[in-house]
Design a protein around this motif. Sequence first.
Motif, mmCIF file in Angstrom:
data_model
loop_
_atom_site.group_PDB
_atom_site.id
_atom_site.type_symbol
_atom_site.label_atom_id
_atom_site.label_comp_id
_atom_site.label_asym_id
_atom_site.label_seq_id
_atom_site.Cartn_x
_atom_site.Cartn_y
_atom_site.Cartn_z
ATOM 1 N N ALA A 93 0.831 -1.211 0.000
ATOM 2 C CA ALA A 93 0.000 0.000 0.000
ATOM 3 C C ALA A 93 0.860 1.254 0.000
ATOM 4 N N ASP A 94 1.895 1.268 0.834
ATOM 5 C CA ASP A 94 2.811 2.409 0.846
ATOM 6 C C ASP A 94 3.527 2.547 -0.491
ATOM 7 N N LEU A 95 3.931 1.421 -1.059
ATOM 8 C CA LEU A 95 4.598 1.455 -2.356
ATOM 9 C C LEU A 95 3.683 2.069 -3.400
ATOM 10 N N LEU A 96 2.427 1.652 -3.424
ATOM 11 C CA LEU A 96 1.461 2.199 -4.373
ATOM 12 C C LEU A 96 1.338 3.709 -4.211
ATOM 13 N N ALA B 40 -1.879 -1.026 -9.191
ATOM 14 C CA ALA B 40 -2.578 -1.426 -7.968
ATOM 15 C C ALA B 40 -3.143 -2.836 -8.106
ATOM 16 N N THR B 41 -3.722 -3.113 -9.256
ATOM 17 C CA THR B 41 -4.293 -4.440 -9.489
ATOM 18 C C THR B 41 -3.226 -5.520 -9.374
ATOM 19 N N SER B 42 -2.031 -5.235 -9.875
ATOM 20 C CA SER B 42 -0.963 -6.239 -9.834
ATOM 21 C C SER B 42 -0.454 -6.487 -8.415
ATOM 22 N N LEU B 43 -0.682 -5.544 -7.495
ATOM 23 C CA LEU B 43 -0.231 -5.699 -6.112
ATOM 24 C C LEU B 43 -1.235 -6.438 -5.234
ATOM 25 N N VAL B 44 -2.488 -6.521 -5.662
ATOM 26 C CA VAL B 44 -3.537 -7.111 -4.823
ATOM 27 C C VAL B 44 -3.197 -8.531 -4.373
ATOM 28 N N PRO B 45 -2.638 -9.390 -5.244
ATOM 29 C CA PRO B 45 -2.372 -10.768 -4.799
ATOM 30 C C PRO B 45 -1.425 -10.879 -3.612
ATOM 31 N N LEU B 46 -0.676 -9.825 -3.312
ATOM 32 C CA LEU B 46 0.251 -9.866 -2.182
ATOM 33 C C LEU B 46 -0.439 -9.671 -0.836
ATOM 34 N N MET B 47 -1.677 -9.222 -0.869
ATOM 35 C CA MET B 47 -2.365 -8.858 0.364
ATOM 36 C C MET B 47 -3.105 -10.065 0.949
ATOM 37 N N ILE C 62 -8.592 -4.510 -2.176
ATOM 38 C CA ILE C 62 -9.198 -3.819 -3.315
ATOM 39 C C ILE C 62 -9.826 -2.506 -2.852
ATOM 40 N N ASP C 63 -10.520 -2.551 -1.722
ATOM 41 C CA ASP C 63 -11.116 -1.323 -1.187
ATOM 42 C C ASP C 63 -10.039 -0.316 -0.802
ATOM 43 N N GLN C 64 -8.987 -0.793 -0.153
ATOM 44 C CA GLN C 64 -7.910 0.095 0.288
ATOM 45 C C GLN C 64 -7.196 0.713 -0.909
ATOM 46 N N PHE C 65 -6.871 -0.108 -1.888
ATOM 47 C CA PHE C 65 -6.142 0.388 -3.063
ATOM 48 C C PHE C 65 -7.015 1.309 -3.904
ATOM 49 N N THR C 66 -8.298 1.021 -3.967
ATOM 50 C CA THR C 66 -9.207 1.892 -4.712
ATOM 51 C C THR C 66 -9.251 3.279 -4.074
ATOM 52 N N ALA C 67 -9.289 3.310 -2.749
ATOM 53 C CA ALA C 67 -9.287 4.600 -2.059
ATOM 54 C C ALA C 67 -7.999 5.365 -2.340
ATOM 55 N N ILE C 68 -6.890 4.645 -2.422
ATOM 56 C CA ILE C 68 -5.611 5.299 -2.709
ATOM 57 C C ILE C 68 -5.618 5.893 -4.109
ATOM 58 N N ILE C 69 -5.957 5.081 -5.116
ATOM 59 C CA ILE C 69 -5.870 5.575 -6.493
ATOM 60 C C ILE C 69 -6.950 6.611 -6.797
ATOM 61 N N ASN C 70 -8.014 6.620 -6.013
ATOM 62 C CA ASN C 70 -9.032 7.655 -6.215
ATOM 63 C C ASN C 70 -8.553 9.033 -5.764
ATOM 64 N N ARG C 71 -7.428 9.085 -5.071
ATOM 65 C CA ARG C 71 -6.857 10.376 -4.692
ATOM 66 C C ARG C 71 -6.006 10.971 -5.817
ATOM 67 N N PHE C 72 -5.785 10.211 -6.853
ATOM 68 C CA PHE C 72 -4.930 10.676 -7.949
ATOM 69 C C PHE C 72 -5.403 12.007 -8.525
ATOM 70 N N PRO C 73 -6.680 12.169 -8.885
ATOM 71 C CA PRO C 73 -7.092 13.433 -9.501
ATOM 72 C C PRO C 73 -6.797 14.659 -8.642
ATOM 73 N N ASP C 74 -7.030 14.568 -7.336
ATOM 74 C CA ASP C 74 -6.768 15.724 -6.470
ATOM 75 C C ASP C 74 -5.268 15.987 -6.354
ATOM 76 N N LEU C 75 -4.476 14.919 -6.234
ATOM 77 C CA LEU C 75 -3.023 15.092 -6.168
ATOM 78 C C LEU C 75 -2.499 15.712 -7.449
ATOM 79 N N TYR C 76 -3.035 15.232 -8.573
ATOM 80 C CA TYR C 76 -2.577 15.767 -9.851
ATOM 81 C C TYR C 76 -3.003 17.223 -10.014
ATOM 82 N N ALA C 77 -4.235 17.545 -9.640
ATOM 83 C CA ALA C 77 -4.702 18.928 -9.769
ATOM 84 C C ALA C 77 -3.794 19.879 -8.991
#
Length: 464
Positions: A216-219, A298-305, A312-327
């Motif tokens: 998760a931190d790596l992602l 993120a999808t490729s990291l899921v099997p490690l969990m 999936i829920d945790q990683f989805t929350a992480i990648i959903n922050r992308f638009p705000d970080l990018y803005a």
Amino acid sequence: MPLHIAFDNSYAALPERFYARQPATPVATPALIAFNHALAGDLGIDSSDLSEAEAAVLFSGNVTPDGADPLAQAYAGHQFGGWSPQLGDGRALLLGEVIAPDGSRHDIQLKGSGRTPFSRSGDGRAWLGPVLREYLMSEAMHALGVPTTRALAAVRTGQKVQRETALPGAVLTRTAASHIRVGTFQFFAARGDQDGLQTLTDYTIARHYPRASGPADLLEQVMQRQVDLVAKWMGLGFIHGVMNTDNVAIAGETIDYGPCAMMDSYHPDTVFSAIDQQGRYAYANQPRLAHWNIAQFATSLVPLMPDQSAAIDQFTAIINRFPDLYAAAYQATFSAKLGLSDSDPDLIEDLLALMARDGADFTNTFAALPHANARDQFIDRAAFDAWKTRWQSHNPDHGQMARTNPQIVPRLHRIEAAIQAAITDDDAPFHAMLAAVTQPFTANATYARPPDADEKVTRTFCGT
């Protein structure tokens, strides 16, 4: 005295399914085009006694340097959204790694060094044009402060390669923080290779993200680097052209300068790549595609969990922050270009809208903003004057603008002219352009000039 490179090869110590070991395929009559002595020094390589003949033999792949362990890396990837389960280095070999005096680790890789088990129907070679383009573009991007692979050497092979026609061959030697890609993770995840995926993750964390406590931190940290990288691209009018997941470096560097380009006249829908028929990787689409690529990571990291549903829920929350970080990164980038200490999104977008409507030159407009001749970029000068009045009310910092907005970038028509000259064995235009684009904040009227109508390059090609 032969060049001594103190290789310290960690990737070659990974399990053998990560790569295919093999030497480069020798070439006929190698001849040096360029060697980057400054970069060699940064890597701790003493090249002061290196002759052109020695460099040509070494960086053509005709001789394997002591301590090198040549290998082609395995990876997969989404190419234009389509899944390819096995790609890999089809025309490249990782010679090995060096540890620079500052403690940083760098790959040294040959591109165009011959066929590998991953070549599929390719010949494993590169022709001269893409080699010179990558040399110019990557060194320019480094000078512009953009994280990037770099060019250490370029060598003619003395052999022809067949593309649409027979063209002179060449080999590029490039350096990178590493060549680990999103597609490298996808390669193991797609095969259900849990041990390989865990080994790759542990290796990547140790090499690039030592503060990451797990997937998760790596992602999160990889995502932030991609956010920052793409914001820098956008601030320069850079179009990568082929943002496939196998071209996304985990270290956060720009990698694989194929059909890339710097815009002349600004328009958000600009596309140059001849293979990008649908505009998937158009200038304005780059942030969205970077977000998509991170989702694949993120999808490729899921099997490690241990709890994949929760992951999936945790990683989805992480990648959903992308638009705000990018803005935030985008606003910071363009605020700096306008010399603003605070962000004014309307001011930024209104200028870009004027530029798109009037076809204003991207680089020259921003470079000229503090000066009276900026209005010359516009057809509707009254509209620009009104915008400039609003902008000046913010008391822009012209010193900051001078440090942020380049005077010159590697323009396509200049690159093409250098390539065409080099085809006839005239390397002078290449070297002149290299000297100019590695001093991007120094005024240079020759290289600042946009193309005339008959000089415009509207399509770029990967060259593979």
